[in-house]
Design an enzyme around this catalytic site. Structure first.
Site, short mmCIF file in Angstrom:
data_model
loop_
_atom_site.label_atom_id
_atom_site.label_comp_id
_atom_site.label_asym_id
_atom_site.label_seq_id
_atom_site.Cartn_x
_atom_site.Cartn_y
_atom_site.Cartn_z
N HIS A 43 -4.50 6.48 5.51
CA HIS A 43 -5.17 6.13 6.74
C HIS A 43 -5.22 7.56 7.52
O HIS A 43 -5.74 7.46 8.56
CB HIS A 43 -4.35 5.05 7.83
N ASP A 56 -4.84 -0.31 -2.63
CA ASP A 56 -4.02 -0.83 -1.43
C ASP A 56 -4.75 -1.88 -0.72
O ASP A 56 -6.22 -1.74 -0.81
CB ASP A 56 -3.78 0.30 -0.30
ZN LIG Z 1 -1.89 -1.13 2.91
#
Ligand SMILES: [Zn+2]
Length: 366
Positions: free
Chosen positions: A152, A189
């Site tokens: 992220h 993910d």
């Molecule tokens: Zn994650």
């Protein structure tokens, strides 16, 4: 057979030092006020989900259930220059100035504790070391068990418990120093790898393939139509999936989208942002341990076919400690040469066994 392939696993206790405990005083700031007011509004006591126990659980399970063919290693911290290939110097200066402090970095509840910068640079450094070990043929594959996670983290911003984009730093290092020209980067993910997508958005030399739970699930990005731009148009592949997506749909995405894309792209290195939060114990998706095994074997086959097996995985999320540690173990078994199961819809095997068990009560013997 398990043990036929050599796998280097990178781990370092330094990464346990990142431990933002929200009961302790943090640096005062606008973000601090904002986050505190959100946390006070919750009707339960919130604690930082991305905690050191994640890595210790994986390490403990591996120590108790060793996988033949696994070699434990650790790498050095990433340098400022290595990090600056994917993050701006102003962002890095800010992050490095946080050493020794407790502070919120983003209102999405991303924070640092006094030893976080050392942990984060160690995480990025171990991702680099994992890639170096497969490019230099020290192992058939490598898995960097690192935290804080990275996918992220954007060029200028920490987000989603991520400070430095470990997998992107490793990919950029492979391009700059290890002679890799075309890198396939796979992110399985449960959350979209917004940071990794941003970093390589206009780069035709990194093919980014991301399966994730569709927006508005965090971070809300990764739409089907987001395919990169400029020279990189067509080199970002997003596969947004509905909640509860399980093994068979993941396998279909990997077989019908990833394999042909890899065939076309012909990577000379394969990297995986390996999160374990798509496991059904975690939050939104429905992958099983067998599902992780099949995805691993697909990426391993891609690496074998196109780049002499050069494959490195970097840990991302996964918050249920049981499925995180067992999921990593399942992936390592396949990397080390273990059996790959055939996938079935959850429950089909149990129904087949139940049918055999009950059949004699209702069906006449011939
Ligand atoms: Zn994650």
């Amino acid at each position: 057979m398990i043990g036929d392939r050599k796998v280097n696993v990178f781990f370092d206790d330094v990464m346990l030092g990142h431990d933002p405990q929200v009961d302790l005083p943090f640096l005062p700031s606008r973000v601090e006020k904002r986050v505190r007011s959100v946390l006070e509004g919750l009707n339960f006591k919130w604690s930082y989900p991305e905690h050191p126990g994640r890595l210790s659980a994986i390490k403990q399970y591996l120590d108790e259930n060793p996988v033949p063919g696994i070699h434990l290693k650790s790498g050095p911290r990433a340098t400022y220059d290595q990090l600056s290939r994917v993050h701006t110097t102003s962002y890095l200066d800010h992050i490095f100035s946080m050493a020794g402090k407790r502070a919120w970095l983003d209102r999405d509840t991303t924070a640092v504790s006094p030893d976080s910068i050392e942990a984060a640079t160690t995480a990025a450094g171990n991702a680099i070391a994992a890639v170096e070990s497969v490019v230099n043929k020290e192992a058939d594959s490598a898995f960097a068990l690192v935290r804080p996670p990275g996918h992220h983290a954007e060029p200028v911003r920490a987000r989603g418990f991520c400070l430095l984009n470990n997998v992107a730093v490793a990919a950029a290092h492979a391009q700059a120093k290890l002679g890799c020209e075309r890198i396939l980067l796979i992110d399985w993910d449960a959350h979209h790898g917004n940071g990794t997508q941003d970093i390589f958005w206009a780069d035709p030399d990194v093919l980014f393939f991301d399966t994730h739970c569709a927006a508005p699930f965090y971070p809300g990005s990764g739409h089907l139509e987001d395919v990169g731009a400029g020279l990189g148009e067509g080199y970002t592949i997003n596969v947004p999936l509905p909640e509860t997506t399980g093994d068979l749909a993941f396998e279909k995405a990997f077989r019908e989208i990833l394999i042909p894309a890899a065939e076309h792209f012909k990577p000379d290195l394969v990297l995986v942002s390996a999160g374990f939060d798509p496991h059904h114990n975690d939050m939104a998706m429905n992958l099983s341990y067998n599902g992780f095994k099949v995805l691993t074997s697909i990426v391993q086959n891609i690496a074998d076919q196109h780049c002499e097996g050069r494959l490195a995985l970097v840990l991302e999320g996964g918050y249920n400690l049981t499925s995180l540690s067992r999921g990593v173990h399942a992936v390592l078994e396949v990397l080390a040469g273990g059996e790959v199961p055939e996938l079935q819809e959850c429950g089909v095997q149990a129904v087949a066994e139940a049918a055999a068990f009950h059949r004699s009560a209702f069906v006449e013997d011939d």
